[in-house]
Design a protein around this motif. Structure first.
Motif, PDB file in Angstrom:
ATOM      1  N   PRO A   1       0.822  -1.212   0.000  1.00  0.00           N
ATOM      2  CA  PRO A   1       0.000   0.000   0.000  1.00  0.00           C
ATOM      3  C   PRO A   1       0.857   1.263   0.000  1.00  0.00           C
ATOM      4  O   PRO A   1       1.909   1.322   0.642  1.00  0.00           O
ATOM      5  N   GLU A   2       0.382   2.269  -0.705  1.00  0.00           N
ATOM      6  CA  GLU A   2       1.124   3.527  -0.779  1.00  0.00           C
ATOM      7  C   GLU A   2       1.337   4.141   0.605  1.00  0.00           C
ATOM      8  O   GLU A   2       2.381   4.749   0.866  1.00  0.00           O
ATOM      9  N   ARG A   3       0.376   4.002   1.493  1.00  0.00           N
ATOM     10  CA  ARG A   3       0.486   4.651   2.798  1.00  0.00           C
ATOM     11  C   ARG A   3       1.639   4.091   3.616  1.00  0.00           C
ATOM     12  O   ARG A   3       2.257   4.810   4.406  1.00  0.00           O
ATOM     13  N   ALA A   4       1.958   2.804   3.413  1.00  0.00           N
ATOM     14  CA  ALA A   4       3.065   2.209   4.162  1.00  0.00           C
ATOM     15  C   ALA A   4       4.402   2.786   3.711  1.00  0.00           C
ATOM     16  O   ALA A   4       5.324   2.955   4.513  1.00  0.00           O
ATOM     17  N   VAL A   5       4.507   3.114   2.421  1.00  0.00           N
ATOM     18  CA  VAL A   5       5.735   3.719   1.896  1.00  0.00           C
ATOM     19  C   VAL A   5       5.822   5.180   2.330  1.00  0.00           C
ATOM     20  O   VAL A   5       6.879   5.659   2.758  1.00  0.00           O
ATOM     21  N   ARG A   6       4.708   5.899   2.235  1.00  0.00           N
ATOM     22  CA  ARG A   6       4.699   7.311   2.634  1.00  0.00           C
ATOM     23  C   ARG A   6       5.069   7.482   4.103  1.00  0.00           C
ATOM     24  O   ARG A   6       5.780   8.421   4.475  1.00  0.00           O
ATOM     25  N   ALA A   7       4.594   6.562   4.938  1.00  0.00           N
ATOM     26  CA  ALA A   7       4.852   6.659   6.377  1.00  0.00           C
ATOM     27  C   ALA A   7       6.237   6.157   6.755  1.00  0.00           C
ATOM     28  O   ALA A   7       6.639   6.274   7.916  1.00  0.00           O
TER      29      ALA A   7
ATOM     30  N   ALA B   1      -8.247   3.362 -11.459  1.00  0.00           N
ATOM     31  CA  ALA B   1      -8.031   2.116 -10.718  1.00  0.00           C
ATOM     32  C   ALA B   1      -9.318   1.621 -10.082  1.00  0.00           C
ATOM     33  O   ALA B   1      -9.353   0.501  -9.561  1.00  0.00           O
ATOM     34  N   ASN B   2     -10.368   2.442 -10.088  1.00  0.00           N
ATOM     35  CA  ASN B   2     -11.672   2.015  -9.583  1.00  0.00           C
ATOM     36  C   ASN B   2     -12.764   2.619 -10.454  1.00  0.00           C
ATOM     37  O   ASN B   2     -12.499   3.385 -11.385  1.00  0.00           O
ATOM     38  N   GLU B   3     -14.013   2.283 -10.145  1.00  0.00           N
ATOM     39  CA  GLU B   3     -15.128   2.600 -11.029  1.00  0.00           C
ATOM     40  C   GLU B   3     -15.413   4.095 -11.147  1.00  0.00           C
ATOM     41  O   GLU B   3     -15.950   4.547 -12.171  1.00  0.00           O
ATOM     42  N   ASP B   4     -15.123   4.894 -10.113  1.00  0.00           N
ATOM     43  CA  ASP B   4     -15.431   6.325 -10.190  1.00  0.00           C
ATOM     44  C   ASP B   4     -14.194   7.188 -10.434  1.00  0.00           C
ATOM     45  O   ASP B   4     -14.262   8.413 -10.339  1.00  0.00           O
TER      46      ASP B   4
ATOM     47  N   THR C   1      -7.261  -1.445  -3.550  1.00  0.00           N
ATOM     48  CA  THR C   1      -7.511  -2.545  -2.629  1.00  0.00           C
ATOM     49  C   THR C   1      -7.823  -2.020  -1.232  1.00  0.00           C
ATOM     50  O   THR C   1      -7.170  -1.085  -0.753  1.00  0.00           O
ATOM     51  N   GLU C   2      -8.785  -2.647  -0.589  1.00  0.00           N
ATOM     52  CA  GLU C   2      -9.039  -2.374   0.826  1.00  0.00           C
ATOM     53  C   GLU C   2      -8.150  -3.290   1.660  1.00  0.00           C
ATOM     54  O   GLU C   2      -8.141  -4.508   1.465  1.00  0.00           O
ATOM     55  N   SER C   3      -7.396  -2.713   2.580  1.00  0.00           N
ATOM     56  CA  SER C   3      -6.489  -3.510   3.408  1.00  0.00           C
ATOM     57  C   SER C   3      -6.349  -2.877   4.784  1.00  0.00           C
ATOM     58  O   SER C   3      -6.734  -1.724   5.006  1.00  0.00           O
ATOM     59  N   LYS C   4      -5.767  -3.643   5.692  1.00  0.00           N
ATOM     60  CA  LYS C   4      -5.509  -3.153   7.041  1.00  0.00           C
ATOM     61  C   LYS C   4      -4.164  -3.697   7.512  1.00  0.00           C
ATOM     62  O   LYS C   4      -3.917  -4.910   7.448  1.00  0.00           O
ATOM     63  N   LEU C   5      -3.293  -2.801   7.942  1.00  0.00           N
ATOM     64  CA  LEU C   5      -2.003  -3.203   8.484  1.00  0.00           C
ATOM     65  C   LEU C   5      -2.176  -3.647   9.926  1.00  0.00           C
ATOM     66  O   LEU C   5      -3.172  -3.327  10.593  1.00  0.00           O
ATOM     67  N   ILE C   6      -1.197  -4.361  10.459  1.00  0.00           N
ATOM     68  CA  ILE C   6      -1.321  -4.912  11.807  1.00  0.00           C
ATOM     69  C   ILE C   6      -1.389  -3.815  12.863  1.00  0.00           C
ATOM     70  O   ILE C   6      -1.974  -3.996  13.934  1.00  0.00           O
ATOM     71  N   SER C   7      -0.858  -2.647  12.559  1.00  0.00           N
ATOM     72  CA  SER C   7      -0.854  -1.537  13.515  1.00  0.00           C
ATOM     73  C   SER C   7      -2.092  -0.654  13.400  1.00  0.00           C
ATOM     74  O   SER C   7      -2.262   0.276  14.190  1.00  0.00           O
ATOM     75  N   GLU C   8      -2.964  -0.930  12.424  1.00  0.00           N
ATOM     76  CA  GLU C   8      -4.118  -0.074  12.181  1.00  0.00           C
ATOM     77  C   GLU C   8      -5.382  -0.634  12.825  1.00  0.00           C
ATOM     78  O   GLU C   8      -5.545  -1.859  12.965  1.00  0.00           O
TER      79      GLU C   8
ATOM     80  N   GLU D   1      -7.048   2.091  -1.008  1.00  0.00           N
ATOM     81  CA  GLU D   1      -6.154   2.969  -1.754  1.00  0.00           C
ATOM     82  C   GLU D   1      -5.367   2.154  -2.762  1.00  0.00           C
ATOM     83  O   GLU D   1      -5.581   0.937  -2.916  1.00  0.00           O
ATOM     84  N   LEU D   2      -4.432   2.803  -3.429  1.00  0.00           N
ATOM     85  CA  LEU D   2      -3.638   2.136  -4.448  1.00  0.00           C
ATOM     86  C   LEU D   2      -2.585   1.239  -3.808  1.00  0.00           C
ATOM     87  O   LEU D   2      -1.835   1.667  -2.935  1.00  0.00           O
TER      88      LEU D   2
END
Length: 688
Positions: free
Chosen positions: A264-270, A610-613, A656-663, A669-670
């Motif tokens: 997930p992009e958020r894991a790289v950004r963080a 990447a998604n319908e909208d 993709t919808e996902s959840k990290l172990i810390s979340e 997101e992408l």
């Protein structure tokens, strides 16, 4: 450097448009109506040998594909797929998984809408453990491929299931010009050894060769992929007498790897992980395939040829994935294993008859065949770090596809027409091993008419119109669960195009096209099946340009634009996720039999929904590759570079919808797999 390369490629394209020579060479190189009639060794090697007015349109495209194959350095089997204009690939689970395929506005996943064959053996797997139409081409040794044919759209009578966006047919060499031993070494601990050996040669009635390769690489990811692949291929040809010849081949393939998966992009950004890092580095898998083929060609009398082909494949597949991390199971994680053990049997028979009716030259082609897939222990399991937790699905699949077709190819003067009818019958059978339940089998038949016509105004200009109906089958588990509804969704398409050859050095193809699909497919990773979705429409425009600057320098440009839309959905929410909207490939290549050869090429894909909208964007990229080599009499050295300018790019991308172990909550997101950075590989080959 990028603007310089863009300038060169733009100059090539404009030169194609502006280079007009009224005295085009009248080279009477003849390509027979059916590409099977011509050995690939005698295909054109230069653009000047291609005569528009003498060629049926699809065979002209195949001739161009083989010039591209002969000219452009091919680094691996996936590069062969990239020779098809407009086709893009993406790897998203280490080197061993089948690539994601994109063509004509389709995210075809791993092959749902693109038919792939090698010597007539299907590469696509029906009702596969990972996804419908899964086409793993890693069993191909690229140096054994001597010919390529392709077609976009559902217009080809002899091509069946999965031929909606198009088809690709690869042909292996009938013989080796010379034996070789080749060693390659590169970054990321990449090593490859190739051996190709003539076993029987310089005889009037038979020849045989064997090829083998071993590959290992850790890839660019922080966690080593430890990807190993082994291939062996053997082929034997024998002319039994003046009327009959036989071909037999056998191949062995095995691979094993780890993968860092889609991150997930958020894991790289963080800063949680590096761009080449992983959330679950136990993804990956192992797979193997064994193929056997025997083919008998018979010339029963003048102008009558009968071809019979029998093949068998043994296929074993294990894939470990984790798309959503800790979304569904916050303790063990969302790891899954998809596995199957398959036996694939097939038979094809084709009778070709050439005749005349008045001034019409007619070629009649009659064919029939059968394909039978038996996939045992086809299932999905929940895992943690490749450790089994529980079975989600498990069953045995039996799927039969029998077919027959008739095709009439006619030529009179400047006109050529192709009329065909194809009938396919399917039987779907599924036994649920978890429920100890034999579900009712389902049957369905589909008729696919095709009609193509072309008119050659002169030696430089040819118009063509293609139309036809194609289809892709649904997954057996979906078919029986839905009691046979929506078994064989159809595709209806049309192309209107013009081929221009204003000089012996230039060829242009311009085509506008339309494709309606009765049902889309959506891959559901955690369920391990492909689910049917709604109807769709795609419209587009293709440009293909080739310029043979001289006998050694050859250039190419392909540009494809598409407008893919889901039907029956509100405007603004009718985008088709990951469907490409604009792509381009091209390059300039220099080739000599002895001395320096090389080339530089690019591939470009535009940002796309990447998604319908369209609220999540799959990022586009522009990547440049290069290769150079020097050939002595019996020695060859070379350097191949991928991503010459070390561009950061996303290869595979998903919303993709996902959840990290810390979340505590999930996020949609992408997710992406990083494209390879600057990668250099050196090769040395001894020929004898």
């Amino acid at each position: 450097m990028k603007p310089f390369i863009l300038f060169i490629l733009l100059h090539t394209f404009l030169s194609c448009l502006m280079h007009i020579d009224g005295n085009a060479q009248d080279n009477q190189f003849q390509i027979l109506n059916n590409s099977k009639d011509t050995l690939f060794g005698s295909q054109p090697t230069h653009l000047k040998e291609v005569v528009v007015s003498k060629m049926v349109q699809r065979n002209l495209f195949n001739a161009i594909a083989n010039i591209d194959l002969n000219t452009k350095p091919v680094k691996n089997s996936q590069e062969i797929l990239r020779l098809v204009p407009g086709l893009f690939i993406a790897q998203h689970a280490g080197g061993g998984k089948a690539e994601q395929l994109f063509l004509r506005g389709f995210d075809s996943d791993h092959g749902t809408d693109i038919l792939v064959t090698v010597d007539g053996i299907p590469v696509n797997m029906v009702s596969h453990a990972h996804g419908q139409g899964y086409a793993d081409a890693h069993f191909i040794i690229p140096e054994t491929i001597g010919g390529l044919e392709f077609g976009t759209g559902p217009y080809y009578t002899q091509q069946g299931n999965f031929n909606t966006a198009g088809y690709i047919g690869m042909k292996t060499l009938n013989h080796l010009a010379e034996s070789r031993i080749q060693i390659e070494v590169g970054q990321f601990n990449t090593k490859r050894i190739l051996g190709m050996f003539n076993l029987i040669q310089n005889t009037a009635n038979q020849n045989a060769y064997i090829a083998t390769e071993a590959l290992y690489t850790n890839g660019p990811t922080v966690s080593p992929q430890q990807f190993s692949r082994y291939n062996l291929f053997a082929k034997y040809n024998r002319r039994l007498n003046d009327l009959h010849s036989i071909t037999a081949s056998f191949s062995v393939f095995s691979s094993d790897w780890y993968a860092s998966g889609q991150i997930p992009e958020r894991a790289v950004r963080a800063g949680i992980i590096d761009r080449f890092g992983s959330i679950d580095n136990t993804e990956g898998g192992n797979t193997s395939r064994y193929n056997a083929l025997i083919k008998l060609n018979s010339t029963l009398r003048k102008n009558l040829v009968w071809e019979n082909q029998l093949y068998y494949s043994k296929y074993i597949f294990n894939l470990f994935s984790n798309f959503t991390f800790f979304l569904n199971d916050p303790v063990n994680g969302d790891g899954i294993q998809q596995a199957e053990n398959r036996d694939l049997y097939g038979f094809n028979s084709t009778l070709s008859v050439k005749s005349k009716w008045g001034e019409w030259n007619i070629k009649s082609i009659y064919g029939l065949g059968i394909r039978y897939d038996q996939s045992n222990n086809n299932g999905l399991s929940n895992t943690a770090q490749r450790r089994f937790i529980s079975a989600n699905t498990l069953g045995n699949i039996k799927e039969t596809n029998s077919f027959a077709f008739v095709e009439y190819q006619t030529i009179k003067g400047k006109w050529a027409m192709d009329l065909g009818f194809r009938a396919d019958y399917f039987n779907f059978n599924y036994q649920d091993l978890l429920m100890s339940n034999q579900l009712a089998s389902q049957q369905k038949a589909i008729l696919s008419p095709k009609f193509n016509i072309q008119y050659s105004i002169n030696k430089q200009t040819q118009f063509y119109f293609k139309s036809g109906k194609g289809f892709h089958s649904n997954d057996t588990r979906v078919v029986v669960a839905n009691l046979g509804r929506e078994i064989l969704p159809a595709a209806y398409g049309a192309d209107l195009g013009i081929i221009l050859k204003p000089s012996s050095k230039v060829l242009l193809n311009l085509a506008a096209w339309y494709l309606y699909l009765n049902q889309e497919f959506v891959y559901v990773g955690d369920a391990g099946v492909v689910e049917p979705s709604g109807k769709s429409r795609r419209q587009g425009f293709d440009v293909m340009a080739r310029y043979q600057i001289n006998d050694q320098i050859y250039s190419q440009v392909n540009y494809n634009i598409t407008r893919p839309r889901a039907l029956g959905e509100p405007k603004g929410a009718n985008f088709i996720p990951l469907a490409p909207t604009a792509t381009s490939t091209g390059g300039i290549f220099y080739k000599k039999d002895i001395g320096f050869s090389g080339g530089i090429s690019y591939r470009y894909i535009q940002n796309r929904p990447a998604n319908e909208d369209n609220s999540i964007i799959a990022k586009g990229y522009f990547i440049t590759d290069a290769a150079v080599q020097y050939r002595f009499s019996k020695l060859e050295v070379g350097l191949m570079v991928e991503n010459l300018f070390n561009t950061d790019w996303n290869e595979a991308q998903f919303a993709t919808e996902s959840k990290l172990i810390s979340e505590t909550t999930s996020t949609t997101e992408l997710h992406f797999t990083p494209g390879v950075p600057f990668f250099a590989k050196f090769k040395i080959a001894v020929l004898f």
